[in-house]
Design an enzyme around this catalytic site. Structure first.
Site, mmCIF file in Angstrom:
data_model
loop_
_atom_site.group_PDB
_atom_site.id
_atom_site.type_symbol
_atom_site.label_atom_id
_atom_site.label_comp_id
_atom_site.label_asym_id
_atom_site.label_seq_id
_atom_site.Cartn_x
_atom_site.Cartn_y
_atom_site.Cartn_z
ATOM 1 N N GLY A 55 -1.719 -11.499 2.123
ATOM 2 C CA GLY A 55 -1.074 -10.714 2.759
ATOM 3 C C GLY A 55 -1.518 -9.039 2.672
ATOM 4 N N GLY A 56 -2.181 -8.728 3.638
ATOM 5 C CA GLY A 56 -2.621 -7.397 3.502
ATOM 6 C C GLY A 56 -1.811 -6.382 4.283
ATOM 7 N N GLU A 78 -6.212 -11.700 4.285
ATOM 8 C CA GLU A 78 -5.207 -11.198 5.504
ATOM 9 C C GLU A 78 -5.633 -11.831 6.696
ATOM 10 O OE1 GLU A 78 -2.880 -9.898 8.176
ATOM 11 O OE2 GLU A 78 -2.406 -9.422 6.235
ATOM 12 N N ARG A 151 9.893 -11.126 4.065
ATOM 13 C CA ARG A 151 11.131 -11.178 3.500
ATOM 14 C C ARG A 151 12.324 -11.891 4.116
ATOM 15 N NH1 ARG A 151 10.389 -7.581 -0.793
ATOM 16 N NH2 ARG A 151 12.725 -7.592 -1.130
ATOM 17 N N ASP A 191 17.670 -3.006 4.356
ATOM 18 C CA ASP A 191 16.689 -4.269 4.535
ATOM 19 C C ASP A 191 17.632 -5.160 5.527
ATOM 20 O OD1 ASP A 191 14.761 -2.920 3.233
ATOM 21 O OD2 ASP A 191 14.202 -4.447 2.070
ATOM 22 N N ALA A 199 12.675 2.095 1.797
ATOM 23 C CA ALA A 199 13.810 2.670 1.118
ATOM 24 C C ALA A 199 14.283 3.963 1.605
ATOM 25 C CB ALA A 199 13.132 2.765 -0.537
ATOM 26 N N HIS A 323 -4.707 28.052 1.887
ATOM 27 C CA HIS A 323 -6.265 27.607 1.595
ATOM 28 C C HIS A 323 -6.358 28.021 0.427
ATOM 29 C CE1 HIS A 323 -10.497 27.117 1.792
ATOM 30 N NE2 HIS A 323 -10.465 28.345 1.261
#
Length: 351
Positions: A55-56, A78, A151, A191, A199, A323
């Site tokens: 799983g990538g 993947e 999940r 979730d 999160a 900068h």
């Protein structure tokens, strides 16, 4: 064994925030010792010498990067054409190049079809790999095989049906933009809602849900959610990818600025990567930004603000950036998208 004491609580409002857990695919050998999910990875007593990560997407890419940092021999598998398939394809290809330079073997358009024990009998594993057509192509030796491929919600055992709370066919809780379920005064966040499983999204949902419970007319807006993948180099994005912008009917302009052209990146010794901006050609509104390189997870905040509030490319260019900083890359990319690059060759404006 005695059951723990149970307590009944009463409340005017209930917020469900039970989260999710990794899924282990049902393939031969998935129950062997050493075959783990991301949860199991946290319990490893030592760094594996050889790791196959399946799983990538963000979870798999992060663990592959971490294992390699600690010296493991890593192969990342993947099934999609690029790593981080939810990201802009240029970012996925750039991460593959960076991983390969670091010694991570990357196999895209491949899957692991089974895991077996090694014949030698010293606890090793072999991951059987197939190509996009399902044809076996390789057997990878490993000490652990980590699956980071999905999940599922933690809703089992909550007896939600007794309260009349609906779930979808995967067990997630559909909610409104006020985080309400179908039952008045029962909300859900995180979730378990089945949306964007990050999160910081859960935290923001919590703020909105708490405000709604308190009587305020708050609503969640997912149009500009930043995502960060903590690999090395880091990846971060917000808004639409170039392909998504085109698919939604925008005539776009897109440009990128390499960190190799920044003095600050050279001072850090981290020059791989780029900032890419995608904007609507006619209005100049920033539609998305995609970063791979040092500090990507911090740099994405400016782009998230731009996408949220409709800032244009000119707005980014007219904002004076300090900068030497990494943040100058966002301004430089915006200048390139306008056809006004300062420090790189003019970028062909895509139509």
């Amino acid at each position: 064994m005695p059951q723990p004491a149970r307590e009944t609580l009463s409340a005017d409002d209930i917020i469900i925030a039970t989260g999710s857990q990794p899924v282990m695919p049902t393939i031969p050998g998935s129950d062997l010792p050493g075959v783990i999910t991301s949860d199991g990875a946290f319990l490893l007593p030592e760094v594996p010498a050889r790791a196959v990560v399946v799983g990538g997407s963000a979870v798999g890419a992060e663990w592959a990067s971490l294992f390699r940092t600690f010296g493991a021999e890593v192969t990342l598998v993947e099934m999609m054409p690029t790593l981080l398939p939810a990201e802009d394809t240029e970012i996925g290809r750039a991460l593959t190049r960076s991983f390969t330079k670091r010694g991570i073997k990357v196999l895209t358009r491949h899957t692991v079809t089974a895991v077996e024990g090694e014949d030698e009998g010293h606890g090793g594993l072999r991951a059987l790999v197939a190509d996009a057509d399902g044809e076996p192509v390789e057997s990878l030796s490993a000490d652990i095989v980590l699956f980071g491929v999905g999940r599922r919600p933690n809703t089992a055992g909550l007896d939600l049906e007794k309260a009349g709370v609906h779930t979808d066919d995967r067990g997630y809780l559909p909610v409104t933009d006020r985080l309400r379920t179908n039952v008045p005064h029962i909300s859900a966040i995180g979730d378990v809602t089945g949306g964007i499983q990050l999160a910081h999204v859960a935290s923001h949902q919590g703020l909105v849900a708490a405000a709604v419970v308190s009587g305020h007319d708050e609503r969640i807006d997912y149009r500009a959610v930043p995502a960060a993948t903590f690999t090395h180099p880091e990846v971060a994005s917000v808004g639409l990818t170039e392909a998504q912008a085109r698919e939604t009917g925008h005539e776009i302009t897109a440009a990128r600025f390499p960190f190799a052209a920044l003095g600050r990146a050279h001072a850090y010794g981290a020059t791989d990567g780029m900032v890419k901006v995608v904007a609507d050609r006619s209005s100049g509104a920033v539609l998305g930004a995609h970063i791979i390189g040092p500090g990507a997870s911090d740099l994405i905040a400016e782009a998230a603000l731009a996408v949220t509030h409709g800032v244009t490319l000119k707005g980014l260019v007219d904002t004076i950036h300090a900068h030497p900083t990494l943040g100058e890359a966002t301004m430089e990319a915006a200048m390139g998208a306008l056809g006004l690059p300062l420090h790189t060759a003019p970028v062909r404006r895509r139509r």
